[in-house]
Write an enzyme that holds these catalytic residues in place. Sequence first.
Site, mmCIF file in Angstrom:
data_model
loop_
_atom_site.group_PDB
_atom_site.id
_atom_site.type_symbol
_atom_site.label_atom_id
_atom_site.label_comp_id
_atom_site.label_asym_id
_atom_site.label_seq_id
_atom_site.Cartn_x
_atom_site.Cartn_y
_atom_site.Cartn_z
ATOM 1 N N LEU C 100 0.830 -1.208 0.000
ATOM 2 C CA LEU C 100 0.000 0.000 0.000
ATOM 3 C C LEU C 100 0.867 1.263 0.000
ATOM 4 O O LEU C 100 1.870 1.333 0.702
ATOM 5 C CB LEU C 100 -0.927 0.010 1.216
ATOM 6 C CG LEU C 100 -1.862 -1.192 1.353
ATOM 7 C CD1 LEU C 100 -2.821 -0.984 2.521
ATOM 8 C CD2 LEU C 100 -2.634 -1.458 0.074
ATOM 9 N N GLY C 145 1.020 -5.252 1.424
ATOM 10 C CA GLY C 145 -0.010 -5.381 0.388
ATOM 11 C C GLY C 145 0.468 -6.129 -0.852
ATOM 12 O O GLY C 145 -0.333 -6.773 -1.539
ATOM 13 N N ASN C 169 4.561 -7.434 6.826
ATOM 14 C CA ASN C 169 5.467 -6.807 7.789
ATOM 15 C C ASN C 169 4.874 -5.567 8.454
ATOM 16 O O ASN C 169 5.604 -4.750 9.013
ATOM 17 C CB ASN C 169 6.776 -6.447 7.090
ATOM 18 C CG ASN C 169 6.574 -5.456 5.964
ATOM 19 O OD1 ASN C 169 5.542 -5.523 5.267
ATOM 20 N ND2 ASN C 169 7.503 -4.558 5.766
ATOM 21 N N GLU C 170 3.554 -5.447 8.419
ATOM 22 C CA GLU C 170 2.904 -4.253 8.972
ATOM 23 C C GLU C 170 3.373 -3.928 10.392
ATOM 24 O O GLU C 170 3.580 -2.759 10.733
ATOM 25 C CB GLU C 170 1.374 -4.419 8.953
ATOM 26 C CG GLU C 170 0.715 -4.154 7.602
ATOM 27 C CD GLU C 170 0.816 -5.328 6.634
ATOM 28 O OE1 GLU C 170 1.523 -6.316 6.947
ATOM 29 O OE2 GLU C 170 0.196 -5.271 5.561
#
Lengths: 294, 294, 294
Positions: C100, C145, C169-170
């Site tokens: 994203l 994303g 990996n957010e």
Amino acid sequence: PVPPGVLPLCRQPPLWGRAPHVPPGLRLAPRRSFSNNKILVELDEGSGVATMKFKSPPVNSLSLEFLTEFCISLEKLENDRACRGVIITSTVPKIFSSGLDITEMCGKSTEHYAEFWRAVQETWLRLYGSTMVTVAAVNGSSPAGGCLLALSCDYRIMVENPKFSMGLNEAQLGIVAPFWFKDTFVNTVGHRIAERSLQLGSLHPAPEALKLGLVDELVPEEKLQEKAVAVMAQWLALPDHARQLTKSMMRKAVLDRLVAHREEDIQNFISFISKESIQKSLRMYMEMLKKKKS
Amino acid sequence: PVPPGVLPLCRQPPLWGRAPHVPPGLRLAPRRSFSNNKILVELDEGSGVATMKFKSPPVNSLSLEFLTEFCISLEKLENDRACRGVIITSTVPKIFSSGLDITEMCGKSTEHYAEFWRAVQETWLRLYGSTMVTVAAVNGSSPAGGCLLALSCDYRIMVENPKFSMGLNEAQLGIVAPFWFKDTFVNTVGHRIAERSLQLGSLHPAPEALKLGLVDELVPEEKLQEKAVAVMAQWLALPDHARQLTKSMMRKAVLDRLVAHREEDIQNFISFISKESIQKSLRMYMEMLKKKKS
Amino acid sequence: PVPPGVLPLCRQPPLWGRAPHVPPGLRLAPRRSFSNNKILVELDEGSGVATMKFKSPPVNSLSLEFLTEFCISLEKLENDRACRGVIITSTVPKIFSSGLDITEMCGKSTEHYAEFWRAVQETWLRLYGSTMVTVAAVNGSSPAGGCLLALSCDYRIMVENPKFSMGLNEAQLGIVAPFWFKDTFVNTVGHRIAERSLQLGSLHPAPEALKLGLVDELVPEEKLQEKAVAVMAQWLALPDHARQLTKSMMRKAVLDRLVAHREEDIQNFISFISKESIQKSLRMYMEMLKKKKS
């Protein structure tokens, strides 16, 4: 302690109510061995272990007659205090079971489809939910419904011959495995392997079946019986009651799902199988099998 | 973003309400080290890592007193801003924890069973739902409730000694692991391995525990502490808030299931454990342990 | 038979209703190739296989414009009877997609956040629920994303370069993957691997991604296209209808969960992303990226 909402898988009556198609007259008293048309059952009263041998050549296909016999035999054993475990195997060379009999699904009446499908459901409910220890001694190929029988047992031993394969290959025939076939498959190998295998309608050769977790171990053909007996002894070493409650805890959610949607599932089967396009593809498949045979 | 219906695991009060059996007077101010009867807690304020050492010989059995201390200690750490992670280990040679104390389940009153079972639930709710990073440094065998403690942590390191084993072996004793033990087991190793291991009541030697996924890695005994610290540092490198929300997202469904059925689960435990047949098999098991000991 | 409650993933309209942000004028008649700003689409009408090539340097970040193009392109292909499968890949060296676009989440209006998040949801619903066979040819790194796009396909082939990594990996950025990212991850690798990987925000190098099951196979870069075509041919050998119904049976529960909570999920995103602490950590992350770049 029993988890909330989990009932024990019980002997009589089974969780899902009594099988409507088992004639009461056939509920015989326990005896050492009984043979019907399609299945030979031998009970060793010493060990408490029965063996159910599929003997319906050429391919042990799961006809209405076969499934009815299977349910009757299993119910007899379930109700027999002398029996604590069942080994399922085949007497037909190279074939464990070829799965549902396509002739039962082709050119028949709606009533016949309903009766047949109810028998398929009943077979799975009784086997997946059996209170007995169930071991599949898979001594041949085991596609579709044959695979389901094996997956419904507590443990699977397969002959290490890579020519023998196993899987839910319905998609190859243009049909779809029912949701409870899928649930059983997912419970065995997990979501991702199931997603891929079911979409491709894969038949996995024995070594791959082991790798994916469809079977628990491979043995040479001559060791199969001995291994099945040894595995059975290991499972029977556990107290029945604790083992049965644990099995119920693991399988009840999936069993309940079919019980709750049983009539709906029959109607879905009928409307799907009655489609002209599906009938046509099944007829073509049978033609192909006939040609292959001759 | 926070998924719908997923609340963060929060420090104070915990998700499942306050523990009824923790006397408020025992909620001490944070300090560097505190020792009760059964567990020694050391907090390194520099790193923010606490170590909880089980010191209840001969086998660190989970008595009501042990569990109460465990919950109080964990709550203190949870509420201590200087503490971000906990390492759980044992000072008793060859044993991590032998699981629930059978004497608490044998020949006691209904009220005692209820109090004991609530403490078992509380322990799991607090540990499985802890906002801190939790690492089990498993330096000995870890059956039944001992296995549950390890499985409830974020990461498990086990000493590579094949004499040390781990598993939910309740079925071997004629009892059944509660559904939330099972849920924790399934979340760790998947449905199939759980189904087989729980029915057989298997205790898996360290190498097998690794292979099945019950533990994350094996190390030589002399490297255990060092490894636990290194793993903890890796987990603490993440921002607490994001890690905690992620942990909650993964574990909340299973935690909520017990919270929703907590009283029912206690009643189930009481009625199960009060059965004469169960009492008898527990007494026999204790006799066997006593003989083995002498 | 179709399991109860399982509807086929259908071409027009899709399960989740029509995409609100696709201008009708852009629904072009099928043609051999069309290129927008961010994605080049080539359709081989002979094989029925389209290739979508991400061409948005420097890192194929998933901006609102990119996602809108992606949804329009996918819808065109979905509605094109000549197209049965899609291969997704990148023309940007070393990057599949970086996920994203953070600039869409930083310092924008509530309305913008809502529009952006709806496009992210739409992208996943369309790709994870596509009736076409979808193959990800992952020729570069694929975090967050970007990883989701790959996981939403039916099959993932990755270049065997260990410098290329993949993962959600957010947590590393101080944010949390939405529940449907998590569901997709769990469906691919199981609960335990997901729990650990998401909490650590791990990016797994290609060999590890294979080992964990995030991708199905690794190939040398020069074999990627050829392999993707071969895999596609294998999947297209199945009858579409049976394969689509099977795919729906496997994925519908998770798709339905977002459909049922879509507006709630948007509100959650807005309130989370609007927090000053989150905005600050995203700004810091962007600063770091800018410095790294220069």
